[in-house]
Write an enzyme that holds these catalytic residues in place. Sequence first.
Site, short mmCIF file in Angstrom:
data_model
loop_
_atom_site.label_atom_id
_atom_site.label_comp_id
_atom_site.label_asym_id
_atom_site.label_seq_id
_atom_site.Cartn_x
_atom_site.Cartn_y
_atom_site.Cartn_z
N THR A 46 0.93 -1.29 -0.09
CA THR A 46 0.01 -0.04 0.12
C THR A 46 0.88 1.24 -0.10
OG1 THR A 46 -1.79 -1.07 1.17
CG2 THR A 46 -1.87 1.27 1.36
N HIS A 49 1.92 1.93 -3.41
CA HIS A 49 0.73 2.62 -4.26
C HIS A 49 0.76 4.01 -3.82
CE1 HIS A 49 -1.11 -1.14 -6.20
NE2 HIS A 49 -1.05 -1.70 -4.89
#
Length: 349
Positions: A46, A49
């Site tokens: 994450t 990202h």
Amino acid sequence: MKDTMCGLVKEVNAPSGLVYHTDLSIPEINDDEVLIKVHCSAICGTDLHIMEWDEWSQKRIKAPVTVGHETAGEIVAVGKNVTERKVGDRVSCESHIPCGECYFCKNGMPHICKNVKLFGCTQNGAFAEYAKIRWDCTFLLEDDVTDEAACMFEPMGAGIHGVEAAEVNGKTVLVSGCGPIGLTAISASKTFGAVKVIACDLIDEKLEVAKKMGADAVLNSAKCDLPAEVRTLTGGVGVDAAIDITGAEPALNSALKCLRAAGRLVCVGLPTKPITFHDMTDDLVYREVQLTGVSGRKIWETWEDFAKVMKGPYFKLDQVIGGRFPMKDFEAALAQIHSGVPGKMILYP
């Protein structure tokens, strides 16, 4: 305590997506929060990202924000309403901060809270010397759990949750994807009573690690007809449950074909684009296959289950840690990730 701290901040126009600061303000806690002196934090997909500022991030994140959520540390201050935590407690953090008021929170499903906030995403996180979080999103650590192991509760919880959803006791299980979360799912499957665990991946080196983590059989999906090999290993029947960590369309279609009729496919990995099941009629509907997804971790059931897995004979922490770096050297850690070095990268403030 000093007045400022170091930390990694997501800034939209930063070349690498993160900027290392040495003059950030130490968070001021609210009445229901605790302040944690961070000992170490792991880099999550994450976080990558967010650094890349992809479509998912742009929809959810408001920069600038201090990222990082897979962490362990020591409480150094508590808000005036906090009675169940104290200064000196060692904790890890649940990244999903539920509202406590929605239907899901009130019906035992806070991990899929409708109004969830995200530590290290929608609010400042743990890539810093200090972090604050609501006290009830902290997990007390036993003395024999190292800081590095404590960082694994949050990320590896996804694999544990997948194993919980698959109800593996007494079953033959396929785990697709042998990164850190997949390796944990393998160990958890064995810990919770799976009679046989078959692991598949595209990289032979990862499959060798899967053996060390409890896999009874390993298959390179790029070098074999996976459903045919699985049928051979299961007397022509197929596996009772398949846990996909990859989120990749080819792996999901193969896993579906590896299942026996009335088997269960558990989706843990997050697809980065829409996927197609090639023959849902024959592969899923006519065979009454169950298809389910899992989101994060159950609070706190999954955490307690991972504690059991860590103490069992299959999970090996050294196999899921890829490297250790001072936080200021985060670029070196990212380089290791992008070059394909397996395992979690740990940052120390």
